[in-house]
Each structure stands twice: as C-alpha cells, then as structure tokens.
Motif scaffolding. Sequence first.
Motif, PDB file in Angstrom:
ATOM      1  N   ALA A   1     -11.751 -21.324  28.779  1.00 34.19           N
ATOM      2  CA  ALA A   1     -12.092 -22.543  29.529  1.00 34.19           C
ATOM      3  C   ALA A   1     -12.289 -22.323  31.019  1.00 34.19           C
ATOM      4  CB  ALA A   1     -11.007 -23.599  29.303  1.00 34.19           C
ATOM      5  N   GLY A   2     -12.335 -21.067  31.449  1.00 35.05           N
ATOM      6  CA  GLY A   2     -12.572 -20.794  32.862  1.00 35.05           C
ATOM      7  C   GLY A   2     -13.327 -19.496  33.031  1.00 35.05           C
ATOM      8  N   ILE A   3     -14.408 -19.513  33.837  1.00 36.83           N
ATOM      9  CA  ILE A   3     -15.203 -18.309  34.108  1.00 36.83           C
ATOM     10  C   ILE A   3     -15.605 -18.333  35.577  1.00 36.83           C
ATOM     11  CG2 ILE A   3     -17.127 -16.862  33.363  1.00 36.83           C
ATOM     12  CD1 ILE A   3     -17.668 -18.926  31.119  1.00 36.83           C
ATOM     13  N   ALA A   4     -15.470 -17.199  36.255  1.00 34.54           N
ATOM     14  CA  ALA A   4     -15.999 -17.091  37.620  1.00 34.54           C
ATOM     15  C   ALA A   4     -16.075 -15.623  38.005  1.00 34.54           C
ATOM     16  CB  ALA A   4     -15.126 -17.845  38.615  1.00 34.54           C
ATOM     17  N   GLY A   5     -17.127 -15.256  38.733  1.00 38.34           N
ATOM     18  CA  GLY A   5     -17.201 -13.931  39.308  1.00 38.34           C
ATOM     19  C   GLY A   5     -16.038 -13.689  40.249  1.00 38.34           C
TER      20      GLY A   5
ATOM     21  N   MET B   1     -26.344 -13.434  55.863  1.00 35.79           N
ATOM     22  CA  MET B   1     -25.400 -13.719  54.794  1.00 35.79           C
ATOM     23  C   MET B   1     -26.136 -13.882  53.459  1.00 35.79           C
ATOM     24  SD  MET B   1     -22.427 -13.842  56.328  1.00 35.79           S
ATOM     25  CE  MET B   1     -23.064 -12.537  57.363  1.00 35.79           C
ATOM     26  N   LEU B   2     -25.371 -13.925  52.381  1.00 34.12           N
ATOM     27  CA  LEU B   2     -25.915 -14.254  51.066  1.00 34.12           C
ATOM     28  C   LEU B   2     -25.519 -15.678  50.716  1.00 34.12           C
ATOM     29  CD1 LEU B   2     -24.950 -11.011  49.091  1.00 34.12           C
ATOM     30  CD2 LEU B   2     -27.121 -11.524  50.233  1.00 34.12           C
ATOM     31  N   THR B   3     -26.401 -16.372  49.996  1.00 34.72           N
ATOM     32  CA  THR B   3     -26.088 -17.707  49.469  1.00 34.72           C
ATOM     33  C   THR B   3     -25.825 -17.560  47.981  1.00 34.72           C
ATOM     34  OG1 THR B   3     -27.581 -18.688  51.099  1.00 34.72           O
ATOM     35  CG2 THR B   3     -26.888 -20.079  49.276  1.00 34.72           C
ATOM     36  N   THR B   4     -24.759 -18.178  47.499  1.00 37.19           N
ATOM     37  CA  THR B   4     -24.372 -17.986  46.102  1.00 37.19           C
ATOM     38  C   THR B   4     -23.759 -19.266  45.560  1.00 37.19           C
ATOM     39  OG1 THR B   4     -23.230 -16.386  44.652  1.00 37.19           O
ATOM     40  CG2 THR B   4     -22.004 -17.168  46.556  1.00 37.19           C
ATOM     41  N   VAL B   5     -23.715 -19.393  44.244  1.00 36.15           N
ATOM     42  CA  VAL B   5     -22.975 -20.491  43.616  1.00 36.15           C
ATOM     43  C   VAL B   5     -21.495 -20.154  43.656  1.00 36.15           C
ATOM     44  CG1 VAL B   5     -22.558 -21.794  41.494  1.00 36.15           C
ATOM     45  CG2 VAL B   5     -24.889 -21.139  42.110  1.00 36.15           C
ATOM     46  N   ALA B   6     -20.686 -21.110  44.086  1.00 40.24           N
ATOM     47  CA  ALA B   6     -19.233 -20.910  44.041  1.00 40.24           C
ATOM     48  C   ALA B   6     -18.702 -21.229  42.647  1.00 40.24           C
ATOM     49  CB  ALA B   6     -18.552 -21.779  45.097  1.00 40.24           C
ATOM     50  N   TRP B   7     -19.049 -22.418  42.141  1.00 40.36           N
ATOM     51  CA  TRP B   7     -18.629 -22.813  40.785  1.00 40.36           C
ATOM     52  C   TRP B   7     -19.325 -24.100  40.382  1.00 40.36           C
ATOM     53  CZ3 TRP B   7     -14.566 -22.112  44.513  1.00 40.36           C
ATOM     54  CH2 TRP B   7     -14.275 -23.258  45.256  1.00 40.36           C
TER      55      TRP B   7
ATOM     56  N   GLY C   1      -8.752 -17.716  30.935  1.00 40.48           N
ATOM     57  CA  GLY C   1      -9.734 -17.666  32.009  1.00 40.48           C
ATOM     58  C   GLY C   1     -10.199 -16.242  32.221  1.00 40.48           C
ATOM     59  N   ILE C   2     -11.438 -16.087  32.651  1.00 42.21           N
ATOM     60  CA  ILE C   2     -12.023 -14.752  32.831  1.00 42.21           C
ATOM     61  C   ILE C   2     -12.660 -14.665  34.207  1.00 42.21           C
ATOM     62  CG2 ILE C   2     -13.858 -13.170  32.083  1.00 42.21           C
ATOM     63  CD1 ILE C   2     -13.411 -14.222  29.247  1.00 42.21           C
ATOM     64  N   THR C   3     -12.338 -13.592  34.927  1.00 39.88           N
ATOM     65  CA  THR C   3     -13.047 -13.240  36.142  1.00 39.88           C
ATOM     66  C   THR C   3     -13.434 -11.777  36.041  1.00 39.88           C
ATOM     67  OG1 THR C   3     -12.979 -13.205  38.558  1.00 39.88           O
ATOM     68  CG2 THR C   3     -10.924 -12.703  37.408  1.00 39.88           C
ATOM     69  N   ASN C   4     -14.475 -11.394  36.759  1.00 34.70           N
ATOM     70  CA  ASN C   4     -15.084 -10.089  36.453  1.00 34.70           C
ATOM     71  C   ASN C   4     -15.850  -9.515  37.635  1.00 34.70           C
ATOM     72  OD1 ASN C   4     -16.790 -12.516  35.464  1.00 34.70           O
ATOM     73  ND2 ASN C   4     -18.325 -10.929  35.863  1.00 34.70           N
ATOM     74  N   GLN C   5     -16.009  -8.165  37.583  1.00 37.05           N
ATOM     75  CA  GLN C   5     -16.976  -7.519  38.456  1.00 37.05           C
ATOM     76  C   GLN C   5     -18.324  -8.170  38.162  1.00 37.05           C
ATOM     77  OE1 GLN C   5     -18.163  -3.551  37.258  1.00 37.05           O
ATOM     78  NE2 GLN C   5     -16.728  -3.545  35.539  1.00 37.05           N
ATOM     79  N   ARG C   6     -19.053  -8.542  39.196  1.00 34.64           N
ATOM     80  CA  ARG C   6     -20.113  -9.519  38.993  1.00 34.64           C
ATOM     81  C   ARG C   6     -21.443  -8.938  38.520  1.00 34.64           C
ATOM     82  NH1 ARG C   6     -19.729 -12.738  44.574  1.00 34.64           N
ATOM     83  NH2 ARG C   6     -19.666 -10.578  45.309  1.00 34.64           N
ATOM     84  N   GLU C   7     -22.079  -8.088  39.277  1.00 35.05           N
ATOM     85  CA  GLU C   7     -23.481  -7.733  39.027  1.00 35.05           C
ATOM     86  C   GLU C   7     -23.663  -6.681  37.933  1.00 35.05           C
ATOM     87  OE1 GLU C   7     -22.787  -9.382  42.999  1.00 35.05           O
ATOM     88  OE2 GLU C   7     -21.942  -7.649  41.963  1.00 35.05           O
ATOM     89  N   THR C   8     -22.583  -6.076  37.477  1.00 32.68           N
ATOM     90  CA  THR C   8     -22.650  -5.060  36.432  1.00 32.68           C
ATOM     91  C   THR C   8     -23.311  -5.633  35.175  1.00 32.68           C
ATOM     92  OG1 THR C   8     -20.717  -3.916  37.288  1.00 32.68           O
ATOM     93  CG2 THR C   8     -21.259  -3.541  34.969  1.00 32.68           C
TER      94      THR C   8
END
Length: 496
Positions: free
Chosen positions: A238-242, A284-290, A77-84
């Motif tokens: 098999a897993g990705i999320a900011g 607030m910001l609206t974003t996709v969770a997953w 699984g991968i998670t990451n600094q998002r906007e970079t």
Amino acid sequence: MSRYVVSIDQGTTGSTVLLLSERLDVVSRGYAEFAQIYPQPGWVEHDPETIWQSVEKALGAALDSAAIDRSRIAAIGITNQRETTVCIGRDGKPLHHAIVWQDRRTASRCAELRQAGQLASVKKKTGLVLDPYFSGTKIEWLLRQVPGLSSQAENGQARFGTIDTFLIHRLSGGSAWVTDPSNASRTMLFDLSARRWDDELCALFGVPQAALPKVVPSQGICAETRGVPGLPDGIPIAGIAGDQQSALFGQLCFSPGEAKCTYGTGAFLLLNTGAKMVPSENGMLTTVAWQRPSSRGHDEFHYALEGSAFIAGAMVQWLRDGLGIIQSASEIEALARSVPDSGGVVAVPALAGLGAPHWRPEARGLLWGLTRGTGRGQIARAALEGIALQNCDLLTAMEADSGLRLSSLRVDGGAAQNDLLMQLQADLLGVEIVRPQMLESTALGAGLLAGLGVGLWRSAGEVAAVYKIDRRFTPSMSASAVSAMKQRWKEAVSRC
C-alpha cells in the motif's frame, strides 16, 4: 492489539527491511547485501534474482527477530533505487541484468540526442536533463542490443520497470506490474503535466507503452502478497516511492516550502513545491514527490525540486583514506572542533566534478587558502564547511526557482549525526535544522505511505503526533561572518 508495517528499502548495494510499530518504533530490522556487476568500465549491472534474494533474506531476518503474530502485519511499503531498469519476461524471469542508475553506457546516445535538439522538449515534459542516469536510454539500449527483445516487447512477452515494479511483481506472486509516479517520473518517459506515459517520448526512445507498468498512486493498495516465504497471503502492498521522495515523506515534509537533505556519499536535497510543478531555470530537476488521497476526497499530486551534490560524506572518507588525517569518519567532528575556525581555508568537495546547480563535470576538488599555520584541524573544519556551503548553493537555486522561502531543513543520513556539521548548516542557511531520532527516513517514508494507505494512521497529523525529534539546530553565527564565508566559497568555486 498492535499492528505493524513492513518497510522494504531496496538500495544500490543492499536491501533493508524494517518492521515498524504504530508508534513508529523500529521493532526489528534485517539487511542483506548483493553483488555488483561491472561488465566493462562505466557499466554497472545487478542480477534481479540476487536483488530478490537479498529482500527475502532481509525480510526473513526482520521477521525472525521479532516475536509478533505475523497476521498483525497491516501493510507493506516499498522504496527503491530509482532509475535502475529491469526487464522481465511474461514468466517473471529476468531477460537481462538490471542496468543500474550509475551506469554510463548511454552517454554517447544522450550527447547525440542533445545535438539533435531534443534537450528542451525532453526537459519541458519530464523535468529531467538528457543523461544516462535516467531510465529512458537504458531501455532503448536493451531494446537495440539484446537479440529478439524488441519483438518480445512489441508482442507483450517482455516488460520493463524500475525496482519497485519488480519487487511488487514478486511479492504479489506475479499478479501486478505497477509503479508509482515518483518512480515513473525518473524514467524520461513520463509527462509531468499530463501525469502519464507520453507517446512522443516513448517513440523517441523506441519503447512500446504496452511494455511499461501501470502507474498507480504512491499511497493506496495496489496488490497483495501471495506465496512469499514467511508472510501470510493477502497482506496489502500500500505504499510506493522512490528513495529520495520516500525520505521527503518520511521527514514529514508534507507542505510546500518544506525540504529535506540526505547526507550520504553525496547530498540529496528535495524541496516540496506542492501541487505546483516548477520548471527549473537554475540547474535543478523537477520531479513528482508523490500521489496520494487528499482531505477533499480525491488524489493530489505533489511535486518537488531536486538537487544533488556528488560528494558529501565521501569528502570525510577522502580525509581518512586519501590524506590519512583521521583514522575513522567519526573522528572528524572532534578534530574540526579543536580549532575555532578554518583559518581562511576553503574546501570545495568537487572530487567528482560539481553537480547542481553548477553542472561542471570538469571541476576538481580544491583546498584553497593554505598557509604555514594550516593544520589538520583547519582542513577538517573546512571540509565540513564545504559540505554545508554546497548545500546552500542548491537551496538558494531551489528558492529562486520556486519563489518559496525555506522554513526549515530536515536532515537524515549518516553524516547528519555530526552535530558540528548540522550547526554549520543552520548558520549558513539561516534556518533551523531538524534532526529526527530515526535517521532511516527513506524506509520510514515507505512505511508511512503504506500505513496511511490501509488506515493504520488516519491522517498526516496523526503521524506527526508520534514522530520523534532528536535535536533542533538554530542559527547562531553573525550575518557578517556568514557573508564572508559565502564570498570566499564563491571565489574558491570559481577556481575549481
């Protein structure tokens, strides 16, 4: 025989790799830092090659310290600094340094777009505000400023992505160029309603859609390892999320109305709004969770409202480094407990302006209500109260936007270890605070998505059965005391 999940948490200053067991125990971990690059004031860059090297080093450390059969690794699984933002050529080599989420070089371009009346349309489609924080103007800057890059992007010789995209490309031996909706939704190029890259947004920023990654579900196999030192080929990714969405998932906030707060340098709050995309009228910001499979056999999107306070743990660091009233951050709790209350002192942690929901960059930090009787203890307690009170503003705004009533708040991050801060947060919000044993929720979320993606766990309920809670904090302060504190906070904020 046990199976394992590798979770890669690629952050702003370093990369962490956890090896997780089926019972969510951390079998081993590795960590490696990498250099920050500051070409000029307000600019922040990373060398993608050093990011990859840090991942290799952290992965090697985690695997070498675990006496396991590596063929038993079920998924990554991968998670990451998002906007970079990363740009690479068809040969897989970076064509420029990555432009980091903190980078402010496109601030004037964002102001120009706001003056041109683009704010409303961008926010309606993306849930974001026009700010250099997000990826769109970063890509536009690269296309305009790097010689030949625009033509390379047009003819398919240059591609853009976030850090997850780059890592999956490397892990898969160059065979995949993908991202997930949680990361795509941070680029200012992704339409939240249509759930795809948007023609008009791409045209606004001059970005060829062909240069963007394919958007795949957050949970599910999107690639397999090939040629990664220390790993067998064929392990599913098999897993990705900011990072913040991953922490929401790692805190098991699967249902609408569930929320998490990560207490780091700042405070990052996300509230799950379920399948409902909630436009914010309160800053607030609206974003996709997953995006993940549902029990009904088809993929479902979950959305979230997000708010962040710029200063949380950094307030404690300021008391240590700026005022010198503590020698280490861990001393703050004992000092704050040495007094029964703040003695009327209010601390507004606006050391870098006020973020959501106020959005007042000109605001400055404030210690208000000082008297001759004010001592170190009162200031320390006021600082913790200020961190908790600004989160109340965020969650009040989220509840107003969503119509959802917060049932509890799950917490993680370094400052979540402070029992007094957590009790104050419970008192001021009037809801239970739930602190897990594992505070590395960001890495855990990516691991859970990956494990679910390959069937290591069959359902979210099965995950919950092995999830370990450290402590629950329940409200105990009187309603009148809470009301008085919030009123003084409101007055103090107005004075910043």
